[in-house]
Design an enzyme around this catalytic site. Structure first.
Site, short mmCIF file in Angstrom:
data_model
loop_
_atom_site.label_atom_id
_atom_site.label_comp_id
_atom_site.label_asym_id
_atom_site.label_seq_id
_atom_site.Cartn_x
_atom_site.Cartn_y
_atom_site.Cartn_z
N CYS A 186 0.51 -7.17 -20.63
CA CYS A 186 0.28 -6.33 -19.45
C CYS A 186 1.29 -6.63 -18.34
O CYS A 186 1.23 -6.04 -17.27
CB CYS A 186 -1.14 -6.50 -18.93
SG CYS A 186 -1.53 -8.18 -18.45
N ASN A 203 5.34 -11.35 -15.98
CA ASN A 203 5.90 -11.56 -14.64
C ASN A 203 5.81 -13.03 -14.26
O ASN A 203 6.80 -13.66 -13.89
CB ASN A 203 5.15 -10.73 -13.59
CG ASN A 203 5.04 -9.27 -13.99
OD1 ASN A 203 5.84 -8.79 -14.78
ND2 ASN A 203 4.06 -8.57 -13.47
N ASP A 204 4.61 -13.58 -14.36
CA ASP A 204 4.46 -15.00 -14.00
C ASP A 204 5.01 -15.91 -15.09
O ASP A 204 5.53 -16.98 -14.79
CB ASP A 204 2.99 -15.32 -13.72
CG ASP A 204 2.61 -14.89 -12.32
OD1 ASP A 204 3.34 -15.25 -11.38
OD2 ASP A 204 1.62 -14.16 -12.16
N HIS A 244 0.82 -1.21 0.00
CA HIS A 244 0.00 0.00 0.00
C HIS A 244 0.86 1.26 0.00
O HIS A 244 0.54 2.24 -0.66
CB HIS A 244 -0.89 0.02 1.25
CG HIS A 244 -2.04 -0.92 1.15
ND1 HIS A 244 -2.51 -1.65 2.20
CD2 HIS A 244 -2.81 -1.24 0.11
CE1 HIS A 244 -3.53 -2.37 1.81
NE2 HIS A 244 -3.73 -2.15 0.54
C1 PEP Z 1 1.92 -10.98 -14.77
O1 PEP Z 1 2.02 -12.07 -14.18
O2 PEP Z 1 2.74 -10.57 -15.60
C2 PEP Z 1 0.76 -10.10 -14.49
C3 PEP Z 1 0.53 -9.01 -15.20
O3 PEP Z 1 -0.02 -10.42 -13.43
P1 PEP Z 1 0.39 -10.11 -11.91
O4 PEP Z 1 1.65 -9.27 -11.94
O5 PEP Z 1 -0.77 -9.41 -11.31
O6 PEP Z 1 0.61 -11.49 -11.36
MG MG Z 2 0.36 -12.85 -13.00
#
Ligand code: PEP
Ligand code: MG
Length: 566
Positions: A485, A439-440, A193
């Site tokens: 994203c 990211n994941d 936060h």
């Molecule tokens: C990702 O995994 O790239 C993603 C956009 O989702 P988050 O970062 O919310 O896991």
């Molecule tokens: Mg993700």
């Protein structure tokens, strides 16, 4: 500090800050256990009740200040902490411990908070780590009142950089205002936060730098590099001047970039949308010219709650966002309970399924306010995506509102598990759109923890690039819209490679939108595509990065250097 000291942490809010250190609350309180006799129990309970009431008043005041500065949409952050002041597991349990164990309130509170935090801290997910931090923040406020301490006030003489072990969101609201120009914390994460508030207030921040030396003193010159996640304490006059130049250049750049276009050198228009976590970010997304919300991380609504908000509560929040963004599209992602562990609707059991249905109902009903899409995170098999789609239909059929029942909203999925990228052409037969989460995807492809600060280069690993290429190629062949994203799109170097691979829609954190647009305007897609082809032959993410920096220097070198990116 006698000589400059440098620290690396997580870049939580972009920009450069130069100011004098203001060290706040770095000492960790270690309450001692004091046994009390029966006659003292009621006064100890009353002392604790007073601390709860005063602490609640502090948070109310922070909420008011936040509302005065940024409108009522920011309130949910503080509501989470207010709710915790009435939480049976925290407040009642502490009173019980005082009463039953006959101990002082400080000790009882510490024991209870440690017990509540333990299972959360055992879970490696950033989400649960942050929830443990919420408890820690409430404990900090309560302790302060039990110990009769005041909140540290920012110094008023000149620009200040706050140096703290951690900063509670309520303190952040009061303290991340002039003369504070930067923030450095020993703990924390990008999704905390406090980091969100730093981004909201435009205060450059580096969090999670780890233990800082005790000899940092008020008035040491501190440079905060919110791009690279670097902090320099005791900077030399030359370093200070260079940082000031970068700081001024970046703020001039932000002003100039507010209303520019995102068309590449060779005339291709790229859609730049915003990733948001809270309704409060919508205003800034619009001010930065976001073409929509490409990723709405709805799980942020559930922070510190044991259950998601009701359908009506969600509906109100979603409607507000959709109508504010209209006619632009808002892509709601269903609750992603764990950023780094697979836990999908059916894994959550009946309760999770009920929560998901509540959420889908709210999104379907909100869709009559404007342009809405719904997507599912962590999809790994075609079968489970088909089940998720079927659930949407089940929800639709159960709605009484005719308009919501006939809502035709696209149903898509995140491509963030390697299996989804590998079988993208099969998924494209069922999904209306893809949103690629780098990211994941990098985390699962390379078995590399996304929380590791060295992982930011990893989406550039040739193995991940191969999957990204598969996804975009399958999407283009099937004419399935496909955006990126994940944070790769938010990295001014990696973004060029995403464009080179064929991505034409991106969604990035609000504060990055101006920079992303500037990068896009400087890229020639043919050159970027050739670089992407060669990147596949590299042996590591670092080699890929060096290749992009070298080969696109003529187009982007000046911008990257001006912003201190390379
Ligand atoms: C990702 O995994 O790239 C993603 C956009 O989702 P988050 O970062 O919310 O896991
Ligand atoms: Mg993700």
């Amino acid at each position: 500090m006698t000589s400059p000291a440098r620290f690396k942490g997580i870049a939580a809010s972009i920009g450069v800050a130069v100011g004098l250190a203001r060290v706040v609350g770095r000492e960790r309180r270690r309450p001692s256990c004091r046994q009390i006799d029966d006659t003292a129990i009621s006064s100890e309970l009353a002392r604790f009740a007073r601390a709860v009431s005063n602490s609640r008043a502090d948070i109310e005041s922070a909420k008011q200040e936040l509302t005065d500065r940024h409108g009522s949409t920011y309130a949910p952050i503080m509501d989470v902490y207010l709710l915790m002041h009435g939480d049976a597991l925290l407040i009642d349990a502490t009173s019980d411990a005082i009463r039953n164990d006959k101990v002082n309130a400080e000790w009882a509170l510490s024991r209870v908070t440690e017990r509540l935090k333990k299972p959360l801290l055992e879970d490696p997910s950033p989400y649960f780590q942050e929830r443990a931090r919420d408890i820690e923040h409430v404990r900090e406020h309560l302790m302060r009142h039990l110990c009769g301490e005041q909140r540290s006030e920012p110094s008023t003489d000149g620009p200040a950089v706050l140096i703290a072990h951690d900063l509670t969101p309520a303190d952040a609201v009061h303290m991340l205002a002039p003369p504070t120009v930067g923030l450095v914390t020993e703990v924390g994460a990008e999704s905390s936060h406090t980091a969100i508030l730093a981004r909201t207030f435009g205060v450059p921040a580096v969090v999670g730098v780890g233990p800082l030396p005790a000899d940092i003193e008020d008035d040491d010159v501190v440079l905060v590099d919110g791009f690279a996640g670097e902090v320099t304490v005791g900077a030399s006059p030359e370093e200070r001047r260079a940082a000031e130049t970068r700081r001024d250049r970046f703020s001039a750049f932000l002003k100039a970039e507010r209303s520019t276009s995102a068309v590449t050198r060779d005339g291709v228009s790229i859609s730049v949308a915003a990733n948001v976590e809270l309704p409060s970010e919508v205003e800034a997304a619009l001010a930065h010219g976001a073409e929509g919300i490409g990723l709405y991380r709805t799980e942020f609504m559930c922070l510190s709650r044991r259950e998601p908000p009701s359908e009506e509560e969600q509906l109100e929040a979603y409607r507000g966002v959709v109508s504010a963004m209209a006619p632009r599209q808002v892509v709601f992602r269903t609750f992603d309970w764990r950023g780094d562990k697979r836990l999908r609707a059916h894994d959550l059991g009946e309760r999770g399924r009920a929560w998901l249905k509540t959420q889908i109902n709210a999104v379907l009903r909100a869709s009559s306010e404007g342009s809405v899409a719904l997507m599912f995170p962590m999809v790994a098999t075609v079968e489970e995506f088909c089940e998720a789609r079927a659930l949407v239909e089940e929800c639709r059929n159960g709605l009484s509102d005719e308009r919501a029942r006939s809502a035709q909203l696209p149903i898509g999925m995140m491509v963030e598990v390697p299996s989804a990228a590998l079988l993208a052409e099969r998924f494209a037969e069922h999904a209306d759109f893809f949103a690629v989460g780098t990211n994941d995807l990098a985390h699962y492809t390379l078995a590399f923890d996304r929380r590791d600060s060295r992982s930011s280069a990893k989406p550039l690993d040739p193995a991940v690039l191969g999957l990204l290429q598969r996804a975009i190629t399958a999407a283009s062949d099937a004419q399935t819209p496909c955006s990126m994203c994940g944070d790769m799109a938010a990295d001014p170097v990696a973004l060029c490679l995403a464009l080179g691979l064929g991505y034409r829609q991106i969604s990035v954190p609000v504060s990055v939108i101006p920079l992303a647009r500037a990068v896009i305007r400087n890229v020639d897609l043919q050159v970027a595509a050739a670089v992407a082809g060669d990147a596949m032959k590299c042996v590591s993410a670092d080699e890929v990065r060096a290749l992009v920096v070298d080969r696109l220097d003529a187009q982007l070198g000046a911008l990257w250097k001006e912003q201190g990116i390379v």
